[in-house]
Design a protein around this motif. Structure first.
Motif, PDB file in Angstrom:
ATOM      1  N   LYS A 125       0.825  -1.215   0.000  1.00 38.13           N
ATOM      2  CA  LYS A 125       0.000   0.000   0.000  1.00 38.13           C
ATOM      3  C   LYS A 125       0.853   1.257   0.000  1.00 38.13           C
ATOM      4  N   GLU A 126       2.071   1.156   0.524  1.00 40.57           N
ATOM      5  CA  GLU A 126       2.988   2.295   0.541  1.00 40.57           C
ATOM      6  C   GLU A 126       3.804   2.391  -0.743  1.00 40.57           C
ATOM      7  N   GLY A 127       3.616   1.443  -1.671  1.00 40.00           N
ATOM      8  CA  GLY A 127       4.255   1.577  -2.971  1.00 40.00           C
ATOM      9  C   GLY A 127       5.133   0.436  -3.439  1.00 40.00           C
ATOM     10  N   ALA A 128       5.365  -0.569  -2.610  1.00 41.45           N
ATOM     11  CA  ALA A 128       6.170  -1.713  -3.063  1.00 41.45           C
ATOM     12  C   ALA A 128       5.377  -2.495  -4.104  1.00 41.45           C
ATOM     13  N   THR A 129       5.958  -2.694  -5.271  1.00 42.15           N
ATOM     14  CA  THR A 129       5.238  -3.390  -6.347  1.00 42.15           C
ATOM     15  C   THR A 129       5.986  -4.606  -6.874  1.00 42.15           C
ATOM     16  N   THR A 130       7.135  -4.909  -6.293  1.00 44.34           N
ATOM     17  CA  THR A 130       7.931  -6.050  -6.754  1.00 44.34           C
ATOM     18  C   THR A 130       8.457  -6.841  -5.554  1.00 44.34           C
ATOM     19  N   MET A 131       8.865  -8.071  -5.827  1.00 41.80           N
ATOM     20  CA  MET A 131       9.492  -8.886  -4.793  1.00 41.80           C
ATOM     21  C   MET A 131      10.812  -8.247  -4.369  1.00 41.80           C
ATOM     22  N   ARG A 132      11.497  -7.616  -5.292  1.00 42.24           N
ATOM     23  CA  ARG A 132      12.753  -6.941  -4.963  1.00 42.24           C
ATOM     24  C   ARG A 132      12.525  -5.849  -3.919  1.00 42.24           C
ATOM     25  N   ALA A 133      11.441  -5.102  -4.075  1.00 42.87           N
ATOM     26  CA  ALA A 133      11.114  -4.057  -3.101  1.00 42.87           C
ATOM     27  C   ALA A 133      10.796  -4.665  -1.733  1.00 42.87           C
ATOM     28  N   LEU A 134      10.073  -5.785  -1.726  1.00 45.69           N
ATOM     29  CA  LEU A 134       9.769  -6.456  -0.466  1.00 45.69           C
ATOM     30  C   LEU A 134      11.042  -7.016   0.166  1.00 45.69           C
ATOM     31  N   TYR A 135      11.941  -7.503  -0.643  1.00 43.44           N
ATOM     32  CA  TYR A 135      13.220  -8.013  -0.145  1.00 43.44           C
ATOM     33  C   TYR A 135      14.013  -6.888   0.517  1.00 43.44           C
ATOM     34  N   LYS A 136      14.066  -5.737  -0.154  1.00 46.44           N
ATOM     35  CA  LYS A 136      14.829  -4.611   0.389  1.00 46.44           C
ATOM     36  C   LYS A 136      14.254  -4.136   1.718  1.00 46.44           C
ATOM     37  N   GLU A 137      12.949  -4.159   1.844  1.00 48.77           N
ATOM     38  CA  GLU A 137      12.312  -3.659   3.056  1.00 48.77           C
ATOM     39  C   GLU A 137      12.275  -4.688   4.183  1.00 48.77           C
ATOM     40  N   HIS A 138      12.036  -5.959   3.835  1.00 44.73           N
ATOM     41  CA  HIS A 138      11.810  -6.977   4.857  1.00 44.73           C
ATOM     42  C   HIS A 138      12.773  -8.161   4.802  1.00 44.73           C
ATOM     43  N   ASN A 139      13.672  -8.182   3.848  1.00 42.51           N
ATOM     44  CA  ASN A 139      14.578  -9.323   3.642  1.00 42.51           C
ATOM     45  C   ASN A 139      13.829 -10.611   3.328  1.00 42.51           C
ATOM     46  N   ILE A 140      12.680 -10.497   2.659  1.00 37.86           N
ATOM     47  CA  ILE A 140      11.898 -11.664   2.257  1.00 37.86           C
ATOM     48  C   ILE A 140      12.768 -12.552   1.373  1.00 37.86           C
ATOM     49  N   GLY A 141      12.863 -13.823   1.718  1.00 40.35           N
ATOM     50  CA  GLY A 141      13.597 -14.782   0.911  1.00 40.35           C
ATOM     51  C   GLY A 141      15.096 -14.781   1.098  1.00 40.35           C
ATOM     52  N   SER A 142      15.586 -14.058   2.087  1.00 39.03           N
ATOM     53  CA  SER A 142      17.037 -13.957   2.258  1.00 39.03           C
ATOM     54  C   SER A 142      17.632 -15.140   3.019  1.00 39.03           C
ATOM     55  N   GLN A 143      16.808 -15.941   3.660  1.00 36.59           N
ATOM     56  CA  GLN A 143      17.316 -17.070   4.438  1.00 36.59           C
ATOM     57  C   GLN A 143      16.991 -18.385   3.715  1.00 36.59           C
ATOM     58  N   CYS A 144      15.899 -19.022   4.099  1.00 40.20           N
ATOM     59  CA  CYS A 144      15.588 -20.343   3.540  1.00 40.20           C
ATOM     60  C   CYS A 144      14.811 -20.259   2.218  1.00 40.20           C
ATOM     61  N   GLY A 145      14.101 -19.149   1.985  1.00 38.14           N
ATOM     62  CA  GLY A 145      13.372 -18.957   0.732  1.00 38.14           C
ATOM     63  C   GLY A 145      11.984 -19.558   0.679  1.00 38.14           C
ATOM     64  N   LYS A 146      11.553 -20.222   1.749  1.00 39.26           N
ATOM     65  CA  LYS A 146      10.237 -20.863   1.733  1.00 39.26           C
ATOM     66  C   LYS A 146       9.089 -19.860   1.714  1.00 39.26           C
ATOM     67  N   CYS A 147       9.365 -18.614   2.066  1.00 36.29           N
ATOM     68  CA  CYS A 147       8.324 -17.592   2.124  1.00 36.29           C
ATOM     69  C   CYS A 147       8.049 -16.946   0.765  1.00 36.29           C
ATOM     70  N   CYS A 148       8.922 -17.140  -0.193  1.00 38.23           N
ATOM     71  CA  CYS A 148       8.819 -16.414  -1.466  1.00 38.23           C
ATOM     72  C   CYS A 148       7.501 -16.657  -2.195  1.00 38.23           C
ATOM     73  N   GLN A 149       7.067 -17.892  -2.236  1.00 36.02           N
ATOM     74  CA  GLN A 149       5.838 -18.199  -2.962  1.00 36.02           C
ATOM     75  C   GLN A 149       4.634 -17.532  -2.304  1.00 36.02           C
ATOM     76  N   CYS A 150       4.557 -17.579  -1.000  1.00 33.39           N
ATOM     77  CA  CYS A 150       3.445 -16.958  -0.287  1.00 33.39           C
ATOM     78  C   CYS A 150       3.501 -15.434  -0.425  1.00 33.39           C
TER      79      CYS A 150
END
Length: 66
Positions: free
Chosen positions: A19-44
Motif C-alpha cells: 500500500k505504501e508503494g512496493a510493487t515487486t518482490m525486490r522491493a519487499l526483499y529490500k524492506e523486509h529481507n523476504i527470501g534472504s534465508q531459507c526462501g520458503k516464504c517467497c511463494q506466499c
C-alpha cells in the motif's frame, strides 16, 4: 499470519508495504529481507503481492469508470 519465519514478517506488514508503494518482490526483499534465508516464504509473499496489486488495479478501474 507469519509469512517469513526467518525474519518474522507477517502478511499485514507485506500488505502495508504494498500500500505504501512496493510493487515487486525486490522491493519487499529490500524492506523486509523476504527470501534472504531459507526462501520458503517467497511463494506466499509473491501470492500476497499479486493479490494486492490486482485489488489496487481493480479499484483504480472502478474510480475511472465512475
Amino acid at each position: 499470519m507469519y509469512v517469513c519465519l526467518c525474519n518474522g514478517v507477517t502478511d499485514k506488514e507485506i500488505k502495508a508495504s504494498i500500500k505504501e508503494g512496493a510493487t515487486t518482490m525486490r522491493a519487499l526483499y529490500k524492506e523486509h529481507n523476504i527470501g534472504s534465508q531459507c526462501g520458503k516464504c517467497c511463494q506466499c509473499a509473491k501470492s500476497i503481492l499479486n493479490d494486492e496489486l490486482i485489488q489496487i488495479a481493480e479499484a483504480q478501474v472502478q474510480i475511472q469508470v465512475a
